[in-house]
Design a protein around this motif. Structure first.
Motif, PDB file in Angstrom:
ATOM      1  N   SER A  68      38.629 -31.068  93.489  1.00 22.14           N
ATOM      2  CA  SER A  68      38.719 -30.680  92.080  1.00 22.14           C
ATOM      3  C   SER A  68      39.668 -29.511  91.879  1.00 22.14           C
ATOM      4  O   SER A  68      39.628 -28.529  92.632  1.00 22.14           O
ATOM      5  CB  SER A  68      37.344 -30.244  91.569  1.00 22.14           C
ATOM      6  OG  SER A  68      36.425 -31.283  91.620  1.00 22.14           O
ATOM      7  N   MET A 106      30.937 -24.233  92.254  1.00 22.99           N
ATOM      8  CA  MET A 106      32.022 -25.002  92.882  1.00 22.99           C
ATOM      9  C   MET A 106      31.632 -25.360  94.302  1.00 22.99           C
ATOM     10  O   MET A 106      31.320 -24.473  95.120  1.00 22.99           O
ATOM     11  CB  MET A 106      33.331 -24.192  92.869  1.00 22.99           C
ATOM     12  CG  MET A 106      33.973 -24.096  91.508  1.00 22.99           C
ATOM     13  SD  MET A 106      35.526 -23.178  91.565  1.00 22.99           S
ATOM     14  CE  MET A 106      34.946 -21.483  91.602  1.00 22.99           C
ATOM     15  N   LYS A 144      26.084 -27.411  81.666  1.00 21.60           N
ATOM     16  CA  LYS A 144      27.511 -27.699  81.466  1.00 21.60           C
ATOM     17  C   LYS A 144      27.666 -29.091  80.876  1.00 21.60           C
ATOM     18  O   LYS A 144      27.155 -30.066  81.426  1.00 21.60           O
ATOM     19  CB  LYS A 144      28.252 -27.583  82.791  1.00 21.60           C
ATOM     20  CG  LYS A 144      29.726 -27.546  82.615  1.00 21.60           C
ATOM     21  CD  LYS A 144      30.426 -26.782  83.708  1.00 21.60           C
ATOM     22  CE  LYS A 144      29.999 -27.269  85.059  1.00 21.60           C
ATOM     23  NZ  LYS A 144      30.425 -26.377  86.109  1.00 21.60           N
ATOM     24  N   GLY A 147      41.821 -27.635  88.260  1.00 23.98           N
ATOM     25  CA  GLY A 147      42.126 -27.748  86.836  1.00 23.98           C
ATOM     26  C   GLY A 147      43.616 -27.636  86.539  1.00 23.98           C
ATOM     27  O   GLY A 147      44.391 -27.116  87.342  1.00 23.98           O
ATOM     28  N   GLY A 200      37.053 -24.747  81.274  1.00 23.39           N
ATOM     29  CA  GLY A 200      38.174 -25.679  81.440  1.00 23.39           C
ATOM     30  C   GLY A 200      39.456 -25.088  80.906  1.00 23.39           C
ATOM     31  O   GLY A 200      39.604 -24.898  79.695  1.00 23.39           O
TER      32      GLY A 200
HETATM   33  C1  LIG Z   1      36.862 -27.012  93.668  1.00 25.08           C
HETATM   34  C2  LIG Z   1      35.905 -27.185  92.527  1.00 25.08           C
HETATM   35  C3  LIG Z   1      34.619 -27.620  92.789  1.00 25.08           C
HETATM   36  C4  LIG Z   1      33.703 -27.781  91.746  1.00 25.08           C
HETATM   37  N1  LIG Z   1      32.420 -28.151  92.041  1.00 25.08           N
HETATM   38  C5  LIG Z   1      31.498 -28.206  91.041  1.00 25.08           C
HETATM   39  C6  LIG Z   1      30.140 -28.498  91.337  1.00 25.08           C
HETATM   40  O1  LIG Z   1      29.761 -28.726  92.496  1.00 25.08           O
HETATM   41  N2  LIG Z   1      29.262 -28.523  90.293  1.00 25.08           N
HETATM   42  C7  LIG Z   1      29.653 -28.249  89.015  1.00 25.08           C
HETATM   43  O2  LIG Z   1      28.811 -28.264  88.114  1.00 25.08           O
HETATM   44  N3  LIG Z   1      30.935 -27.999  88.702  1.00 25.08           N
HETATM   45  C8  LIG Z   1      31.858 -27.954  89.684  1.00 25.08           C
HETATM   46  N4  LIG Z   1      33.161 -27.632  89.382  1.00 25.08           N
HETATM   47  C9  LIG Z   1      33.534 -27.346  87.967  1.00 25.08           C
HETATM   48  C10 LIG Z   1      33.538 -25.835  87.671  1.00 25.08           C
HETATM   49  O3  LIG Z   1      32.263 -25.282  87.743  1.00 25.08           O
HETATM   50  C11 LIG Z   1      34.086 -25.547  86.264  1.00 25.08           C
HETATM   51  O4  LIG Z   1      33.292 -26.186  85.298  1.00 25.08           O
HETATM   52  C12 LIG Z   1      35.528 -25.987  86.105  1.00 25.08           C
HETATM   53  O5  LIG Z   1      36.259 -25.655  87.249  1.00 25.08           O
HETATM   54  C13 LIG Z   1      36.151 -25.356  84.878  1.00 25.08           C
HETATM   55  O6  LIG Z   1      37.484 -25.740  84.758  1.00 25.08           O
HETATM   56  P1  LIG Z   1      38.731 -24.865  85.319  1.00 25.08           P
HETATM   57  O7  LIG Z   1      38.844 -25.233  86.760  1.00 25.08           O
HETATM   58  O8  LIG Z   1      39.855 -25.303  84.487  1.00 25.08           O
HETATM   59  O9  LIG Z   1      38.372 -23.417  85.160  1.00 25.08           O
HETATM   60  C14 LIG Z   1      34.102 -27.514  90.408  1.00 25.08           C
HETATM   61  C15 LIG Z   1      35.406 -27.099  90.150  1.00 25.08           C
HETATM   62  C16 LIG Z   1      36.312 -26.926  91.182  1.00 25.08           C
HETATM   63  C17 LIG Z   1      37.702 -26.456  90.856  1.00 25.08           C
END
Ligand SMILES: Cc1cc2nc3c(=O)[nH]c(=O)nc-3n(C[C@H](O)[C@H](O)[C@H](O)COP(=O)(O)O)c2cc1C
Length: 324
Positions: free
Chosen positions: A286, A20, A121, A288, A176
């Motif tokens: 971002s 993240m 992913k 969810g 997710g």
């Molecule tokens: C604040 C935030 C930043 C994220 N940044 C990235 C990132 O830089 N690279 C990445 O592959 N996924 C990123 N993600 C996705 C997460 O790794 C993960 O796949 C996703 O949050 C899963 O869904 P959920 O939030 O419902 O658990 C990010 C998610 C969030 C919430």
């Protein structure tokens, strides 16, 4: 609990903290790994190989458990130094890399030569199969519910996970919408060997982000996320706020003529302002739909222990029901 994922990564519980941006610092990754999951440092937040090497070293000072590094492959005009970042990962002795974004095929040879496990992913079955074909060790299957980039197919996990189970030979984790023991048992039932969480891990004591971010997640319901950048085929699920509503209005007004330049004020360089300074309306970040299931700020250990206990209770209850 033992699954193909705990065995592959040498971890106690089948729970991964996804990379993240501006959240996945050493403190976050170490806290998750110390709690028996797999913590992940976000490579691109560090940006340069030198800074990533330093972050890996900091994480090693905080945990002797396995942790990973996320390398997100973005379609940018000035790409980061990916070979240098890979070198930092290898020289840092990291054993797991989470790739995301574009096809990671170019990064694989040095990682595989170094014996590093790669989990890619994906937001679709066809991308998951591609990851398997090019030699990834596992896949993180990211459904439409997810925070961040859900892709353009909009398939939720109740369909996507069993579809992945039917097609894939390599192990996969669900991603997710995952929050608790119910999520874990459901993921296992649908063929996953564990689960990946993003948003849930932001609302933990150790997450190195401003308190305003954690409170925003607690205050949000499952109705408070929006999809932005769909016209640019770079869809992102974000928490709604003033900047997001402005961005959506621009998308409506400009239609197909919209370009990334039009929305730069809402998306460029906003993460440090939100995550570090807590300026919640600074832009789109971002988050969810799972925010609707998040009501507290436990430590990572409390969270993971609670998930595992709840999962065991559900499994026992279901076994009793099946026998009745
Ligand atoms: C604040 C935030 C930043 C994220 N940044 C990235 C990132 O830089 N690279 C990445 O592959 N996924 C990123 N993600 C996705 C997460 O790794 C993960 O796949 C996703 O949050 C899963 O869904 P959920 O939030 O419902 O658990 C990010 C998610 C969030 C919430």
């Amino acid at each position: 609990m033992k699954t193909a994922i705990t065995e592959m990564f040498g971890i106690e519980h089948p729970i991964i903290q996804g990379g993240m941006h501006y959240v996945g610092f050493a403190e976050m990754a170490a806290a998750v790994s110390n709690a028996g999951g797999l913590g992940i440092i976000t490579g691109l937040t560090q940006g340069t190989p030198e800074k990533l090497a330093n972050e890996i070293a900091r994480c090693k000072d905080m945990t002797d458990k396995p942790f990973g590094v996320n390398l997100t492959i973005l379609p940018t005009l000035t790409p980061p130094d990916y070979p240098g970042l890979v070198k930092a990962v290898i020289e840092g002795g990291v054993k797991v890399v989470e790739t995301a974004g574009r096809n990671p095929v170019d990064l694989l040879p040095p990682l595989k030569d170094a014996g590093i496990k790669v989990i890619h992913k994906c937001t679709s079955v066809r991308h998951s199969l591609k990851a398997q074909e090019i030699g990834c060790d596992a896949v993180s299957v990211d459904g439409f519910e997810c925070g961040g980039h859900p892709g353009e197919d909009d398939v939720p996990n109740f369909i996507l996970l069993p579809r992945a189970a039917d097609e894939l030979e390599i192990p996969f984790v669900s991603s997710g919408g995952m929050a608790d023991g119910r999520s874990l048992v459901a993921s296992l039932a649908m063929g996953a060997a564990g689960m990946n969480m993003g948003t849930r891990f932001i609302a933990t004591k150790e997450a190195p982000v401003h308190e305003n971010v954690k409170q925003a997640i607690l205050a949000a319901s499952e109705l408070d996320t929006r999809l932005v950048m769909r016209p640019l085929r770079n869809t992102e699920r974000v928490l709604t706020n003033e900047a997001v509503e402005r961005l959506i209005q621009k998308e409506k007004d400009l239609g197909d003529a919209i370009t990334i330049q039009d929305i730069l004020p809402e998306v460029a360089g906003v993460y440090p302002k939100i995550m570090m300074e807590g300026t919640m309306d600074a832009g789109a970040w971002s988050c969810g739909m799972v925010a609707g299931l998040i009501h507290d700020i436990p430590t990572c250990k409390e969270l993971i222990d609670r998930i595992m206990l709840q999962a065991e209770e559900i499994i026992a209850r279901m076994q009793a029901q099946a026998r009745a």
